[in-house]
Scaffold this motif. Structure first.
Motif, PDB file in Angstrom:
ATOM      1  N   CYS A   8       0.815  -1.219   0.000  1.00  0.00           N
ATOM      2  CA  CYS A   8       0.000   0.000   0.000  1.00  0.00           C
ATOM      3  C   CYS A   8       0.846   1.266   0.000  1.00  0.00           C
ATOM      4  N   GLY A   9       2.172   1.134  -0.028  1.00  0.00           N
ATOM      5  CA  GLY A   9       3.045   2.298  -0.072  1.00  0.00           C
ATOM      6  C   GLY A   9       4.386   1.941  -0.674  1.00  0.00           C
ATOM      7  N   ASP A 294       9.972   1.725  -7.303  1.00  0.00           N
ATOM      8  CA  ASP A 294       9.663   3.119  -6.998  1.00  0.00           C
ATOM      9  C   ASP A 294       9.876   4.004  -8.221  1.00  0.00           C
ATOM     10  N   HIS A 295      11.000   3.824  -8.904  1.00  0.00           N
ATOM     11  CA  HIS A 295      11.278   4.635 -10.089  1.00  0.00           C
ATOM     12  C   HIS A 295      10.282   4.348 -11.202  1.00  0.00           C
ATOM     13  N   ALA A 296       9.946   3.066 -11.401  1.00  0.00           N
ATOM     14  CA  ALA A 296       9.007   2.695 -12.463  1.00  0.00           C
ATOM     15  C   ALA A 296       7.607   3.208 -12.174  1.00  0.00           C
ATOM     16  N   ASN A 297       7.236   3.258 -10.895  1.00  0.00           N
ATOM     17  CA  ASN A 297       5.933   3.807 -10.522  1.00  0.00           C
ATOM     18  C   ASN A 297       5.899   5.310 -10.791  1.00  0.00           C
ATOM     19  N   ALA A 298       6.996   5.978 -10.457  1.00  0.00           N
ATOM     20  CA  ALA A 298       7.049   7.430 -10.616  1.00  0.00           C
ATOM     21  C   ALA A 298       7.048   7.860 -12.077  1.00  0.00           C
ATOM     22  N   ASP A 299       7.740   7.096 -12.934  1.00  0.00           N
ATOM     23  CA  ASP A 299       7.835   7.526 -14.342  1.00  0.00           C
ATOM     24  C   ASP A 299       6.772   6.905 -15.251  1.00  0.00           C
ATOM     25  N   GLY A 300       5.881   6.084 -14.674  1.00  0.00           N
ATOM     26  CA  GLY A 300       4.791   5.519 -15.454  1.00  0.00           C
ATOM     27  C   GLY A 300       5.109   4.231 -16.179  1.00  0.00           C
ATOM     28  N   LEU A 329      -0.335   3.436  -6.452  1.00  0.00           N
ATOM     29  CA  LEU A 329       0.422   3.951  -5.319  1.00  0.00           C
ATOM     30  C   LEU A 329       0.908   5.363  -5.603  1.00  0.00           C
ATOM     31  N   ARG A 330       0.924   6.173  -4.566  1.00  0.00           N
ATOM     32  CA  ARG A 330       1.364   7.552  -4.702  1.00  0.00           C
ATOM     33  C   ARG A 330       2.885   7.632  -4.626  1.00  0.00           C
ATOM     34  N   SER A 331       3.500   8.276  -5.601  1.00  0.00           N
ATOM     35  CA  SER A 331       4.953   8.478  -5.589  1.00  0.00           C
ATOM     36  C   SER A 331       5.277   9.729  -4.801  1.00  0.00           C
TER      37      SER A 331
END
Length: 332
Positions: A8-9, A294-300, A329-331
């Motif tokens: 969840c995070g 984390d990086h892949a979530n942030a950059d889509g 998830l929120r980046s």
């Protein structure tokens, strides 16, 4: 209804000192072309003097808690090969600095597979009702155990931390962890090792020159990493009830790009399905998978609903894999 651990995070952090291939070429017998061709790595971040693994873990953990809209957790697990001290564990320090005094906190040591081992452990705490919120962190300051004159290791490794928060939920939810596959083979201990500093060396007496530094047998590591990660990934997908052609993203331990592509080939996965961030941060050991997520979530690169298989190989030897559908998830 049985409890399942659900992510969840998410959070990640790298230290402030950037080291490019050109920086290494200025002091070592190497070049940007030599490093990039063999590893795919163009730069990495390292801790400055006075910064340690707990500093990295705290920053990543804080980001993951914020991503989950939480200010507390019931347990903190830190996967690392570079603890602040041999004794005590680093996790209690991290928990205390995050304001989580009194919670369960412990380290997991499985080198580059450490995060997956810690994730499975955290999932076990959640699924058995021992904890409702678990902060799982992979953090390493590998630059502190490298021979600064060894281009084969200095060019590969970087420092960093990545973290996820687990909560109880249902197996059908996005973010639910499934299909864990973990393994080890202690007969391969010498492939990836730091010989000095432990009870084995201390009991025997003085260490040999260079034994205080990390070493690995590259060719053998390559072969075992490819075969073990491929088998673990296939097994995890089968346990989750997935066909490999249904997998949208494959997040393997970011060792080097040739290993990632070789594992994908073993699994008949197109290279476009690989999540790769080692070009930006190098091999960050236990931090590698959560930092890549984390990086892949942030950059889509990772989108909600993507079916993901994560796999790793590390010293021990250890290996593992798991599966999940990527949640929203929120980046931070």
């Amino acid at each position: 209804m049985s409890r399942t651990a659900v992510m969840c995070g998410i959070g990640g952090w790298v230290p402030p000192t950037l080291v490019t291939n050109a920086d290494l070429a200025a002091r070592l017998d190497t070049s940007d072309e030599w490093i990039t061709t063999r590893t795919g790595i163009r730069q990495r971040y390292v801790v400055p003097p006075g910064m340690s693994t707990s500093d990295l873990a705290v920053e990543a953990g804080r980001a993951a808690l914020k991503s989950a809209d939480l200010d507390s957790a019931d347990a903190v697990i830190v996967a690392t090969t570079t603890p602040d001290r041999t004794c005590p564990a680093t996790a209690p320090t991290v928990a205390s600095r995050l304001g989580l005094a009194g919670v369960a906190a412990f380290d997991v040591a499985a080198v580059c597979t450490g995060f997956l081992y810690a994730l499975a452990t955290g999932a076990g705490l959640v699924s058995t009702g021992q904890a409702d919120r678990v902060l799982v962190i992979g953090a390493d300051a590998f630059s502190t155990i490298l021979d600064p004159g060894d281009r084969s290791t200095v060019s590969v490794f970087g420092d960093g931390a990545g973290a996820v928060v687990l909560r109880p939920g249902e197996a059908t939810e996005p973010g639910a962890l499934a299909g864990f596959c973990l393994g080890s083979d202690g007969s391969l201990a010498d492939l990836i090792t730091v010989r000095a500093g432990g009870s084995e060396q201390r009991s025997a007496g003085a260490a040999s020159p260079g034994d205080e530094f990390f070493s690995m047998q590259g060719r053998e590591v390559f072969e075992h990493a490819v075969s073990k990660m491929a088998v673990a990934a296939r097994t995890a997908a089968e346990r989750a009830g997935w066909r490999l052609d249904e997998v949208d993203r494959f997040v393997a331990h970011q060792a080097n790009v040739r290993i990632l592509r070789a594992v994908a080939d073993q699994l008949d996965l197109d290279h476009s399905r690989l999540v790769v961030d080692l070009d930006r941060v190098g091999n960050t050991a236990a931090a590698s998978i959560p930092l890549a997520l984390d990086h892949a979530n942030a950059d889509g690169t990772l989108r909600p609903g993507d079916r993901v298989v994560a796999a790793a190989f590390g010293g021990g030897a250890t290996w593992g894999a798991t599966t999940f559908v990527w949640p929203r998830l929120r980046s931070i």
